[in-house]
Design a protein around this motif. Structure first.
Motif, PDB file in Angstrom:
ATOM      1  N   LEU A 191     -49.258-108.101 -10.069  1.00 29.95           N
ATOM      2  CA  LEU A 191     -48.562-107.094 -11.077  1.00 29.95           C
ATOM      3  C   LEU A 191     -47.979-107.383 -12.514  1.00 29.95           C
ATOM      4  O   LEU A 191     -47.429-106.211 -13.663  1.00 29.95           O
ATOM      5  CB  LEU A 191     -46.852-108.478 -10.614  1.00 29.95           C
ATOM      6  N   SER A 192     -49.154-108.146 -12.752  1.00 27.34           N
ATOM      7  CA  SER A 192     -49.640-107.916 -14.389  1.00 27.34           C
ATOM      8  C   SER A 192     -50.088-106.822 -15.024  1.00 27.34           C
ATOM      9  O   SER A 192     -50.062-106.641 -16.385  1.00 27.34           O
ATOM     10  CB  SER A 192     -50.765-109.135 -14.428  1.00 27.34           C
ATOM     11  N   GLU A 193     -50.444-106.059 -14.402  1.00 25.91           N
ATOM     12  CA  GLU A 193     -51.405-105.048 -14.638  1.00 25.91           C
ATOM     13  C   GLU A 193     -50.409-104.164 -15.041  1.00 25.91           C
ATOM     14  O   GLU A 193     -50.954-102.735 -15.249  1.00 25.91           O
ATOM     15  CB  GLU A 193     -52.774-104.403 -13.196  1.00 25.91           C
ATOM     16  N   VAL A 194     -49.155-103.984 -14.396  1.00 26.89           N
ATOM     17  CA  VAL A 194     -47.853-102.727 -14.260  1.00 26.89           C
ATOM     18  C   VAL A 194     -47.959-103.353 -15.901  1.00 26.89           C
ATOM     19  O   VAL A 194     -46.736-103.674 -16.578  1.00 26.89           O
ATOM     20  CB  VAL A 194     -47.226-103.432 -13.903  1.00 26.89           C
ATOM     21  N   PRO A 195     -48.171-102.229 -17.164  1.00 30.78           N
ATOM     22  CA  PRO A 195     -47.558-102.241 -18.353  1.00 30.78           C
ATOM     23  C   PRO A 195     -45.744-102.561 -18.313  1.00 30.78           C
ATOM     24  O   PRO A 195     -45.433-103.210 -19.078  1.00 30.78           O
ATOM     25  CB  PRO A 195     -47.982-100.825 -19.222  1.00 30.78           C
ATOM     26  N   SER A 196     -45.066-102.101 -17.873  1.00 33.43           N
ATOM     27  CA  SER A 196     -43.662-101.795 -17.737  1.00 33.43           C
ATOM     28  C   SER A 196     -43.470-103.113 -16.739  1.00 33.43           C
ATOM     29  O   SER A 196     -42.291-103.356 -17.833  1.00 33.43           O
ATOM     30  CB  SER A 196     -43.135-100.372 -17.022  1.00 33.43           C
ATOM     31  N   GLU A 197     -43.849-103.436 -16.159  1.00 34.60           N
ATOM     32  CA  GLU A 197     -43.435-104.670 -15.577  1.00 34.60           C
ATOM     33  C   GLU A 197     -43.147-106.308 -16.806  1.00 34.60           C
ATOM     34  O   GLU A 197     -42.055-107.514 -17.042  1.00 34.60           O
ATOM     35  CB  GLU A 197     -44.466-105.250 -14.678  1.00 34.60           C
ATOM     36  N   HIS A 198     -44.355-105.982 -17.444  1.00 39.27           N
ATOM     37  CA  HIS A 198     -43.994-106.585 -18.602  1.00 39.27           C
ATOM     38  C   HIS A 198     -42.788-106.561 -19.781  1.00 39.27           C
ATOM     39  O   HIS A 198     -42.307-107.771 -19.927  1.00 39.27           O
ATOM     40  CB  HIS A 198     -45.339-106.861 -19.569  1.00 39.27           C
ATOM     41  N   LEU A 199     -42.741-105.662 -19.974  1.00 42.37           N
ATOM     42  CA  LEU A 199     -41.336-105.303 -20.511  1.00 42.37           C
ATOM     43  C   LEU A 199     -39.886-105.055 -19.507  1.00 42.37           C
ATOM     44  O   LEU A 199     -39.397-106.479 -20.531  1.00 42.37           O
ATOM     45  CB  LEU A 199     -41.551-103.919 -21.413  1.00 42.37           C
ATOM     46  N   VAL A 200     -39.683-105.354 -18.671  1.00 39.99           N
ATOM     47  CA  VAL A 200     -38.714-106.362 -18.563  1.00 39.99           C
ATOM     48  C   VAL A 200     -38.919-107.097 -17.807  1.00 39.99           C
ATOM     49  O   VAL A 200     -37.239-108.285 -18.124  1.00 39.99           O
ATOM     50  CB  VAL A 200     -38.909-105.057 -16.244  1.00 39.99           C
TER      51      VAL A 200
ATOM     52  N   LEU B 151     -43.746-105.311   2.528  1.00 37.37           N
ATOM     53  CA  LEU B 151     -45.461-104.382   2.438  1.00 37.37           C
ATOM     54  C   LEU B 151     -45.523-102.697   2.807  1.00 37.37           C
ATOM     55  O   LEU B 151     -46.195-102.422   1.978  1.00 37.37           O
ATOM     56  CB  LEU B 151     -46.240-105.207   3.513  1.00 37.37           C
ATOM     57  N   HIS B 152     -44.619-103.031   3.680  1.00 36.04           N
ATOM     58  CA  HIS B 152     -44.256-101.376   3.819  1.00 36.04           C
ATOM     59  C   HIS B 152     -43.572-100.568   2.963  1.00 36.04           C
ATOM     60  O   HIS B 152     -43.966 -99.508   2.932  1.00 36.04           O
ATOM     61  CB  HIS B 152     -42.622-101.339   5.615  1.00 36.04           C
ATOM     62  N   LEU B 153     -42.149-100.822   2.158  1.00 30.06           N
ATOM     63  CA  LEU B 153     -42.355-100.327   0.902  1.00 30.06           C
ATOM     64  C   LEU B 153     -43.712-100.349  -0.127  1.00 30.06           C
ATOM     65  O   LEU B 153     -43.824 -98.902  -0.828  1.00 30.06           O
ATOM     66  CB  LEU B 153     -41.123-101.676  -0.115  1.00 30.06           C
ATOM     67  N   VAL B 154     -43.522-101.314  -0.160  1.00 30.15           N
ATOM     68  CA  VAL B 154     -45.705-101.158  -1.114  1.00 30.15           C
ATOM     69  C   VAL B 154     -46.663-100.093  -0.537  1.00 30.15           C
ATOM     70  O   VAL B 154     -47.124 -98.619  -1.033  1.00 30.15           O
ATOM     71  CB  VAL B 154     -46.326-102.875  -1.405  1.00 30.15           C
TER      72      VAL B 154
ATOM     73  N   ALA C 134     -42.147 -96.879 -10.185  1.00 30.14           N
ATOM     74  CA  ALA C 134     -40.988 -97.897  -9.979  1.00 30.14           C
ATOM     75  C   ALA C 134     -40.405 -98.453  -8.887  1.00 30.14           C
ATOM     76  O   ALA C 134     -40.632-100.203  -8.850  1.00 30.14           O
ATOM     77  CB  ALA C 134     -39.769 -96.604 -10.996  1.00 30.14           C
ATOM     78  N   ASP C 135     -40.409 -98.006  -8.099  1.00 27.95           N
ATOM     79  CA  ASP C 135     -40.026 -98.552  -7.022  1.00 27.95           C
ATOM     80  C   ASP C 135     -40.631 -99.318  -6.349  1.00 27.95           C
ATOM     81  O   ASP C 135     -40.846-100.526  -5.312  1.00 27.95           O
ATOM     82  CB  ASP C 135     -39.526 -97.475  -5.576  1.00 27.95           C
ATOM     83  N   ARG C 136     -42.550 -98.560  -6.314  1.00 27.53           N
ATOM     84  CA  ARG C 136     -43.446 -99.705  -6.142  1.00 27.53           C
ATOM     85  C   ARG C 136     -43.690-101.053  -6.265  1.00 27.53           C
ATOM     86  O   ARG C 136     -43.774-101.884  -5.843  1.00 27.53           O
ATOM     87  CB  ARG C 136     -44.298 -99.215  -6.172  1.00 27.53           C
ATOM     88  N   THR C 137     -43.171-101.034  -7.541  1.00 27.21           N
ATOM     89  CA  THR C 137     -43.206-102.074  -8.651  1.00 27.21           C
ATOM     90  C   THR C 137     -42.465-103.307  -8.484  1.00 27.21           C
ATOM     91  O   THR C 137     -43.131-104.146  -7.768  1.00 27.21           O
ATOM     92  CB  THR C 137     -43.475-101.327 -10.258  1.00 27.21           C
TER      93      THR C 137
END
Length: 128
Positions: free
Chosen positions: A114-123, A75-78, A86-89
């Motif tokens: 997370l599903s709202e982050v496009p790059s997360e789908h690709l990863v 939570l602290h990092l977020v 990228a680090d926040r994701t």
């Protein structure tokens, strides 16, 4: 003379960080996770920019069943304003894992974020 002492102290602080990190990893390998966590928490305190080390500690906490500590760390990092997207994701993904491992319903909300982050789908898809 004062400048010389200051410079020497700065250099010793910089060399202290890798030494403590190495010591923490050695303690982990020696099956002494309690001592390792104490050392690695201190390293994170000295250099809060070591984001990967924060994630490693969070995973250690989660593996040991210390879900509250893992959640608090992620939570602290977020919530850090200086973190890259990228680090926040990654922190958000780890937070979702913390909630899931703890059996908390909150995990579903984090996975939705997370599903709202496009790059997360690709990863995630690349790992399939």
């Amino acid at each position: 003379m004062v400048v010389s002492r200051f410079d020497r102290r700065q250099r010793s602080e910089k060399t202290q960080l890798p030494e403590n990190f190495t010591r923490g990893v050695a303690l982990l390998l020696d099956d002494e996770p309690d001592k390792a966590i104490d050392v690695l928490v201190e390293v994170c305190r000295l250099d809060p920019d070591l984001i990967e080390l924060h994630h490693m500690l969070g995973k250690l906490f989660r593996r040991r069943g210390e879900f509250e500590r893992a959640i608090r760390l992620h939570l602290h990092l977020v919530n850090r304003s200086d973190l890259s997207d990228a680090d926040r994701t990654k922190a958000l993904a780890e937070l979702a894992e913390d909630y899931f491992a703890a059996g908390l319903d909150r995990a579903e909300a984090e996975y939705r974020k997370l599903s709202e982050v496009p790059s997360e789908h690709l990863v995630r898809c690349a790992d399939c």
